[in-house]
Scaffold this motif. Structure first.
Motif, PDB file in Angstrom:
ATOM      1  N   UNK A  31      -4.527  -4.686  29.190  1.00 30.84           N
ATOM      2  CA  UNK A  31      -2.436  -5.389  28.866  1.00 30.84           C
ATOM      3  C   UNK A  31      -1.687  -5.505  27.255  1.00 30.84           C
ATOM      4  N   UNK A  32      -3.161  -5.166  26.267  1.00 28.37           N
ATOM      5  CA  UNK A  32      -2.831  -5.768  25.234  1.00 28.37           C
ATOM      6  C   UNK A  32      -3.302  -4.859  23.998  1.00 28.37           C
ATOM      7  N   UNK A  33      -1.866  -4.655  23.341  1.00 32.54           N
ATOM      8  CA  UNK A  33      -1.890  -3.316  22.672  1.00 32.54           C
ATOM      9  C   UNK A  33      -3.120  -3.337  21.720  1.00 32.54           C
ATOM     10  N   UNK A  34      -2.800  -2.849  20.916  1.00 31.76           N
ATOM     11  CA  UNK A  34      -4.153  -1.853  20.195  1.00 31.76           C
ATOM     12  C   UNK A  34      -3.963  -1.100  19.181  1.00 31.76           C
ATOM     13  N   UNK A  35      -4.586  -1.296  17.522  1.00 27.58           N
ATOM     14  CA  UNK A  35      -4.353  -0.198  16.229  1.00 27.58           C
ATOM     15  C   UNK A  35      -5.390  -0.339  15.442  1.00 27.58           C
ATOM     16  N   UNK A  36      -6.590   0.257  15.347  1.00 29.54           N
ATOM     17  CA  UNK A  36      -7.371   0.788  15.046  1.00 29.54           C
ATOM     18  C   UNK A  36      -6.850   1.313  13.126  1.00 29.54           C
ATOM     19  N   UNK A  37      -7.334  -0.226  12.632  1.00 34.93           N
ATOM     20  CA  UNK A  37      -7.240   0.329  11.027  1.00 34.93           C
ATOM     21  C   UNK A  37      -8.249   0.732   9.810  1.00 34.93           C
ATOM     22  N   UNK A  38      -7.996   1.541   8.815  1.00 29.76           N
ATOM     23  CA  UNK A  38      -9.473   1.880   8.667  1.00 29.76           C
ATOM     24  C   UNK A  38      -9.599   1.308   7.202  1.00 29.76           C
ATOM     25  N   UNK A  39      -9.754   0.507   6.722  1.00 31.95           N
ATOM     26  CA  UNK A  39      -9.915  -0.126   5.385  1.00 31.95           C
ATOM     27  C   UNK A  39     -10.220   1.008   3.798  1.00 31.95           C
ATOM     28  N   UNK A  40     -10.960   1.969   4.143  1.00 34.40           N
ATOM     29  CA  UNK A  40     -10.886   3.487   3.370  1.00 34.40           C
ATOM     30  C   UNK A  40     -12.580   3.580   2.777  1.00 34.40           C
ATOM     31  N   UNK A  41     -12.761   4.469   1.987  1.00 33.10           N
ATOM     32  CA  UNK A  41     -14.137   4.274   1.115  1.00 33.10           C
ATOM     33  C   UNK A  41     -14.032   4.365  -0.345  1.00 33.10           C
ATOM     34  N   UNK A  42     -12.404   4.241  -0.560  1.00 32.00           N
ATOM     35  CA  UNK A  42     -12.407   4.139  -2.536  1.00 32.00           C
ATOM     36  C   UNK A  42     -12.724   2.270  -2.652  1.00 32.00           C
ATOM     37  N   UNK A  43     -12.427   2.545  -3.609  1.00 31.78           N
ATOM     38  CA  UNK A  43     -13.118   0.932  -4.249  1.00 31.78           C
ATOM     39  C   UNK A  43     -12.424   0.161  -4.243  1.00 31.78           C
ATOM     40  N   UNK A  56       2.763 -16.214  -5.422  1.00 33.40           N
ATOM     41  CA  UNK A  56       3.535 -15.565  -4.460  1.00 33.40           C
ATOM     42  C   UNK A  56       3.449 -15.183  -3.464  1.00 33.40           C
ATOM     43  N   UNK A  57       2.477 -15.296  -2.866  1.00 32.48           N
ATOM     44  CA  UNK A  57       2.393 -14.963  -1.632  1.00 32.48           C
ATOM     45  C   UNK A  57       2.164 -13.569  -1.023  1.00 32.48           C
ATOM     46  N   UNK A  58       1.396 -12.976  -1.822  1.00 34.05           N
ATOM     47  CA  UNK A  58       0.619 -11.436  -1.948  1.00 34.05           C
ATOM     48  C   UNK A  58      -0.429 -10.886  -3.091  1.00 34.05           C
ATOM     49  N   UNK A  59      -1.224 -10.372  -2.971  1.00 34.75           N
ATOM     50  CA  UNK A  59      -2.795 -10.075  -3.279  1.00 34.75           C
ATOM     51  C   UNK A  59      -2.211  -9.573  -4.779  1.00 34.75           C
ATOM     52  N   UNK A  60      -2.993 -10.207  -6.306  1.00 36.99           N
ATOM     53  CA  UNK A  60      -2.624 -10.130  -7.608  1.00 36.99           C
ATOM     54  C   UNK A  60      -3.041  -8.063  -7.446  1.00 36.99           C
ATOM     55  N   UNK A  61      -3.939  -7.821  -6.580  1.00 37.37           N
ATOM     56  CA  UNK A  61      -3.921  -6.403  -6.946  1.00 37.37           C
ATOM     57  C   UNK A  61      -3.928  -5.715  -5.319  1.00 37.37           C
ATOM     58  N   UNK A  62      -2.737  -5.137  -5.946  1.00 36.17           N
ATOM     59  CA  UNK A  62      -1.900  -4.204  -4.925  1.00 36.17           C
ATOM     60  C   UNK A  62      -1.882  -3.047  -4.128  1.00 36.17           C
ATOM     61  N   UNK A  63      -3.220  -3.233  -2.926  1.00 33.42           N
ATOM     62  CA  UNK A  63      -3.358  -2.006  -2.491  1.00 33.42           C
ATOM     63  C   UNK A  63      -3.453  -2.196  -1.248  1.00 33.42           C
ATOM     64  N   UNK A  64      -4.119  -1.910   0.087  1.00 32.65           N
ATOM     65  CA  UNK A  64      -4.767  -2.362   1.510  1.00 32.65           C
ATOM     66  C   UNK A  64      -4.092  -4.092   1.378  1.00 32.65           C
ATOM     67  N   UNK A  65      -4.800  -4.576   1.257  1.00 31.53           N
ATOM     68  CA  UNK A  65      -4.761  -5.573   1.274  1.00 31.53           C
ATOM     69  C   UNK A  65      -3.252  -6.533   1.414  1.00 31.53           C
ATOM     70  N   UNK A  66      -2.316  -6.414   0.726  1.00 31.76           N
ATOM     71  CA  UNK A  66      -1.153  -6.475   1.212  1.00 31.76           C
ATOM     72  C   UNK A  66      -0.336  -5.598   2.016  1.00 31.76           C
ATOM     73  N   UNK A  67      -0.676  -4.111   1.847  1.00 30.52           N
ATOM     74  CA  UNK A  67      -0.104  -3.386   2.792  1.00 30.52           C
ATOM     75  C   UNK A  67      -0.377  -3.838   4.157  1.00 30.52           C
ATOM     76  N   UNK A  68      -1.236  -4.367   4.637  1.00 28.43           N
ATOM     77  CA  UNK A  68      -2.182  -5.359   6.055  1.00 28.43           C
ATOM     78  C   UNK A  68      -1.419  -6.137   6.411  1.00 28.43           C
ATOM     79  N   UNK A  69      -1.235  -7.299   5.222  1.00 31.24           N
ATOM     80  CA  UNK A  69      -0.810  -8.849   5.106  1.00 31.24           C
ATOM     81  C   UNK A  69       1.356  -8.593   5.364  1.00 31.24           C
ATOM     82  N   UNK A  70       1.553  -7.503   5.135  1.00 31.83           N
ATOM     83  CA  UNK A  70       2.822  -7.098   5.135  1.00 31.83           C
ATOM     84  C   UNK A  70       3.395  -7.143   6.416  1.00 31.83           C
TER      85      UNK A  70
END
Length: 206
Positions: A31-43, A56-70
């Motif tokens: 009964x628990x919803x799930x989502x699998x997120x792949x961080x990719x193979x880029x740098x 600022x509450x977000x990383x200075x490097x604006x990439x996948x980390x910020x997308x998930x953090x949002x």
């Protein structure tokens, strides 16, 4: 309730994904919803120790980390999965998690966190311990299973043949679902996660 399972392997549908999928399947069955997120193979760059996230509450490097953090408030629990390189967590996953937890540590308290690791042969236990440090320092609740959460195999087919490893993934899924439901029941009864004292950051230089 929803759990995000983060695949830290450069292979989107490889051994780590296979292990995480077994956990996700069991969570869904309970009964628990799930989502699998792949961080990719880029740098994936490491933390620059610049302090930008504290301002600022977000990383200075604006990439996948910020997308998930949002999206962090969407998730009640997380499972972080990684392959083992030289008896340690794969570098791209370390870099991703260093930045993700530095940005979000104050938001992770009371959420459920677990690790899954895969190796061809050795290094699983050291990598498993490394990942768990992230959860324990920021007040996450860590469920157990029936063994350390590891699988063995060099291919997807070999991981599936690891019967005890797959069973351990299912045990983790069931225990995590039970813990999430217990926390939710407690909240309905008015139980809240304890507030932290102001952090007394201390080193050992006198």
């Amino acid at each position: 309730m929803k759990v995000l399972l983060v695949n830290g392997s450069p292979h989107e549908k490889g051994c780590t994904y296979t292990s995480l999928s077994e956990v996700a399947k069991t969570l869904e069955e309970n009964g628990i919803q799930t989502e699998i997120h792949w961080i990719g193979k880029g740098d994936i760059v490491g933390c620059k120790a610049c302090g930008y996230c504290k301002q600022k509450g977000r990383c200075v490097t604006d990439d996948d980390v910020n997308r998930v953090s949002e999206r962090i408030d969407e998730f009640d629990g997380f499972v972080f999965g990684a392959p083992v390189y030289y008896s340690g967590v794969a570098g791209q996953m370390n870099s991703w998690m260093d930045r993700f937890f530095y940005v979000n540590s104050s938001k992770m308290g009371g959420k459920v966190g677990a690790s899954v690791v895969n190796a061809r042969r050795g290094g699983n236990s050291a990598s498993f311990e490394r990942l768990n440090q992230y959860y324990l320092i920021c007040g996450m609740v860590v469920p157990g299973s029936q063994y350390w959460n590891m699988t063995h195999g060099n291919t997807v087919e070999e991981v599936v043949q690891d019967k005890e490893g797959m069973q351990t993934m299912r045990a983790l899924g069931r225990n995590m679902a039970w813990l999430l439901k217990s926390i939710e029941a407690g909240k309905k009864e008015g139980l809240q996660f304890p507030q932290r004292e102001p952090w007394e950051r201390t080193n050992f230089i006198r």
